[in-house]
Design a protein around this motif. Structure first.
Motif, PDB file in Angstrom:
ATOM      1  N   HIS A 124       0.834  -1.203   0.000  1.00  0.00           N
ATOM      2  CA  HIS A 124       0.000   0.000   0.000  1.00  0.00           C
ATOM      3  C   HIS A 124       0.870   1.256   0.000  1.00  0.00           C
ATOM      4  O   HIS A 124       0.649   2.188  -0.790  1.00  0.00           O
ATOM      5  N   ASP A 125       1.860   1.280   0.858  1.00  0.00           N
ATOM      6  CA  ASP A 125       2.755   2.442   0.906  1.00  0.00           C
ATOM      7  C   ASP A 125       3.546   2.581  -0.385  1.00  0.00           C
ATOM      8  O   ASP A 125       3.764   3.686  -0.892  1.00  0.00           O
ATOM      9  N   TRP A 126       3.967   1.463  -0.914  1.00  0.00           N
ATOM     10  CA  TRP A 126       4.713   1.451  -2.169  1.00  0.00           C
ATOM     11  C   TRP A 126       3.837   1.979  -3.314  1.00  0.00           C
ATOM     12  O   TRP A 126       4.272   2.788  -4.142  1.00  0.00           O
ATOM     13  N   GLY A 127       2.568   1.525  -3.349  1.00  0.00           N
ATOM     14  CA  GLY A 127       1.645   1.963  -4.390  1.00  0.00           C
ATOM     15  C   GLY A 127       1.370   3.455  -4.335  1.00  0.00           C
ATOM     16  O   GLY A 127       1.298   4.134  -5.366  1.00  0.00           O
ATOM     17  N   ARG A 128       1.234   3.992  -3.125  1.00  0.00           N
ATOM     18  CA  ARG A 128       1.026   5.439  -2.988  1.00  0.00           C
ATOM     19  C   ARG A 128       2.240   6.206  -3.514  1.00  0.00           C
ATOM     20  O   ARG A 128       2.095   7.231  -4.194  1.00  0.00           O
ATOM     21  N   HIS A 129       3.424   5.705  -3.191  1.00  0.00           N
ATOM     22  CA  HIS A 129       4.651   6.364  -3.647  1.00  0.00           C
ATOM     23  C   HIS A 129       4.735   6.358  -5.177  1.00  0.00           C
ATOM     24  O   HIS A 129       5.063   7.376  -5.795  1.00  0.00           O
ATOM     25  N   LEU A 130       4.434   5.215  -5.793  1.00  0.00           N
ATOM     26  CA  LEU A 130       4.507   5.119  -7.246  1.00  0.00           C
ATOM     27  C   LEU A 130       3.435   5.972  -7.913  1.00  0.00           C
ATOM     28  O   LEU A 130       3.679   6.610  -8.944  1.00  0.00           O
ATOM     29  N   ALA A 131       2.233   6.001  -7.327  1.00  0.00           N
ATOM     30  CA  ALA A 131       1.155   6.800  -7.901  1.00  0.00           C
ATOM     31  C   ALA A 131       1.451   8.290  -7.815  1.00  0.00           C
ATOM     32  O   ALA A 131       1.064   9.063  -8.699  1.00  0.00           O
ATOM     33  N   ALA A 132       2.143   8.705  -6.750  1.00  0.00           N
ATOM     34  CA  ALA A 132       2.472  10.117  -6.591  1.00  0.00           C
ATOM     35  C   ALA A 132       3.395  10.604  -7.707  1.00  0.00           C
ATOM     36  O   ALA A 132       3.462  11.809  -7.983  1.00  0.00           O
ATOM     37  N   ALA A 133       4.110   9.667  -8.343  1.00  0.00           N
ATOM     38  CA  ALA A 133       5.033  10.035  -9.416  1.00  0.00           C
ATOM     39  C   ALA A 133       4.369  10.035 -10.795  1.00  0.00           C
ATOM     40  O   ALA A 133       5.014  10.368 -11.787  1.00  0.00           O
ATOM     41  N   THR A 134       3.084   9.657 -10.869  1.00  0.00           N
ATOM     42  CA  THR A 134       2.381   9.669 -12.152  1.00  0.00           C
ATOM     43  C   THR A 134       1.768  11.047 -12.380  1.00  0.00           C
ATOM     44  O   THR A 134       1.539  11.802 -11.429  1.00  0.00           O
ATOM     45  N   PRO A 135       1.482  11.424 -13.641  1.00  0.00           N
ATOM     46  CA  PRO A 135       0.868  12.738 -13.911  1.00  0.00           C
ATOM     47  C   PRO A 135      -0.448  12.889 -13.168  1.00  0.00           C
ATOM     48  O   PRO A 135      -1.283  11.976 -13.182  1.00  0.00           O
ATOM     49  N   PRO A 136      -0.683  14.000 -12.486  1.00  0.00           N
ATOM     50  CA  PRO A 136      -1.916  14.192 -11.707  1.00  0.00           C
ATOM     51  C   PRO A 136      -3.111  14.464 -12.615  1.00  0.00           C
ATOM     52  O   PRO A 136      -2.958  14.790 -13.787  1.00  0.00           O
ATOM     53  N   GLY A 137      -4.301  14.324 -12.028  1.00  0.00           N
ATOM     54  CA  GLY A 137      -5.519  14.720 -12.724  1.00  0.00           C
ATOM     55  C   GLY A 137      -6.259  13.598 -13.409  1.00  0.00           C
ATOM     56  O   GLY A 137      -7.354  13.803 -13.904  1.00  0.00           O
ATOM     57  N   GLY A 138      -5.704  12.422 -13.473  1.00  0.00           N
ATOM     58  CA  GLY A 138      -6.378  11.317 -14.134  1.00  0.00           C
ATOM     59  C   GLY A 138      -7.351  10.598 -13.226  1.00  0.00           C
ATOM     60  O   GLY A 138      -7.436  10.867 -12.027  1.00  0.00           O
ATOM     61  N   LYS A 139      -8.098   9.653 -13.791  1.00  0.00           N
ATOM     62  CA  LYS A 139      -9.002   8.834 -12.994  1.00  0.00           C
ATOM     63  C   LYS A 139      -8.177   7.901 -12.099  1.00  0.00           C
ATOM     64  O   LYS A 139      -7.083   7.480 -12.484  1.00  0.00           O
ATOM     65  N   VAL A 192      -0.263  -2.714  -3.525  1.00  0.00           N
ATOM     66  CA  VAL A 192       0.190  -1.697  -4.476  1.00  0.00           C
ATOM     67  C   VAL A 192      -1.009  -1.071  -5.187  1.00  0.00           C
ATOM     68  O   VAL A 192      -1.099   0.159  -5.334  1.00  0.00           O
ATOM     69  N   VAL A 193      -1.946  -1.900  -5.636  1.00  0.00           N
ATOM     70  CA  VAL A 193      -3.127  -1.384  -6.343  1.00  0.00           C
ATOM     71  C   VAL A 193      -3.953  -0.496  -5.419  1.00  0.00           C
ATOM     72  O   VAL A 193      -4.378   0.610  -5.801  1.00  0.00           O
ATOM     73  N   ARG A 194      -4.184  -0.942  -4.196  1.00  0.00           N
ATOM     74  CA  ARG A 194      -4.988  -0.146  -3.258  1.00  0.00           C
ATOM     75  C   ARG A 194      -4.305   1.181  -2.934  1.00  0.00           C
ATOM     76  O   ARG A 194      -4.959   2.222  -2.839  1.00  0.00           O
ATOM     77  N   GLY A 195      -2.989   1.130  -2.757  1.00  0.00           N
ATOM     78  CA  GLY A 195      -2.273   2.373  -2.475  1.00  0.00           C
ATOM     79  C   GLY A 195      -2.335   3.346  -3.627  1.00  0.00           C
ATOM     80  O   GLY A 195      -2.513   4.560  -3.432  1.00  0.00           O
ATOM     81  N   ALA A 196      -2.188   2.846  -4.847  1.00  0.00           N
ATOM     82  CA  ALA A 196      -2.259   3.712  -6.024  1.00  0.00           C
ATOM     83  C   ALA A 196      -3.640   4.321  -6.166  1.00  0.00           C
ATOM     84  O   ALA A 196      -3.781   5.525  -6.462  1.00  0.00           O
TER      85      ALA A 196
END
Length: 233
Positions: A124-139, A192-196
């Motif tokens: 979960h923590d890993w997924g949040r970290h990876l998602a934070a690096a993706t372009p914002p504003g998407g679904k 990872v999925v839940r964190g993202a």
């Protein structure tokens, strides 16, 4: 060093695993089954005692020829192990594999608690970290797919008949680690999925991972509508 007919090194572990007619036959049966096979199914098809079938299957797992995970098929209760062949080629981003391997070793040393739950929390923590690096504003779903694609899972979004969404994962970059601790590595993936999703604004715990949920893929089941657009703008 032993070499094969084309000059390639012989994998002695796999060679020995296929040293009996029974294991070679079980491997072929499993490869021919679209969704893999359980111990009971192998026993029924070969006439072997379930304990013998289990021993052969686990020997093939140890040799890296099969991988196993629990697949409930949507049924209640503790699901049986289901075995399926390892693809000849699978993406393997070295840094992520090393991180996952280190986590598994840490959990093994701890030797207490629910390993799957602990791995899910780390994921979960890993997924949040990876998602934070993706372009914002998407679904949120698009963010989760981007994270999974970056890890090498070859994800595909699919709407369900009830209007929700599934993500089919056609490859797994961690297959050799799944053999060492299926519950932990699958817990890591769903975390990872839940964190993202949570990082992108979706409700927490909005994902369930079904190993071998489809004949050629593991399936992430989401309660989010297929056209959900909530999340940070």
């Amino acid at each position: 060093m032993n070499t094969g007919p084309t000059g390639q090194a012989i994998d002695t572990t796999r060679h020995r695993a296929l040293g009996t007619v029974s294991r070679a036959s079980i491997l072929e049966l499993t490869r021919a089954a679209a969704g893999g096979l359980t111990i009971a199914e192998v026993s029924a098809r070969t006439g072997l005692h379930p304990s013998t079938a289990r021993s052969h299957l686990d020997r093939l797992v140890d040799a890296g020829l099969l991988v196993k995970a629990r697949a409930s098929g949507g049924q209640p209760g503790r699901p049986a192990w289901r075995y399926r062949p390892v693809p000849e080629e699978a993406p393997a981003p070295a840094p992520y594999r090393a991180l996952a391997a280190a986590l598994l070793e840490h959990l093994a040393r701890q030797g207490r608690g629910d390993v799957r739950a602990e791995a899910a929390r780390a994921g979960h923590d890993w997924g949040r970290h990876l998602a934070a690096a993706t372009p914002p504003g998407g679904k949120p779903v698009d963010t989760a797919v981007a994270v999974l694609r970056g890890l090498g899972f070859d994800p595909e979004l699919r709407p369900t008949a009830d209007g929700h969404t599934e993500i089919h994962l056609y490859t797994c970059p961690f297959l050799e680690l799944v053999s060492r601790n299926p519950d932990a590595i699958c817990g890591l993936h769903v975390g990872v999925v839940r964190g993202a999703l949570e990082q992108a604004g979706a409700p927490p715990n909005d994902a369930v991972l079904e190993p071998f949920g489809a004949p050629t893929a593991c399936v992430v089941r989401l309660s989010l509508p297929a056209d959900d657009s909530t999340g940070p703008k």
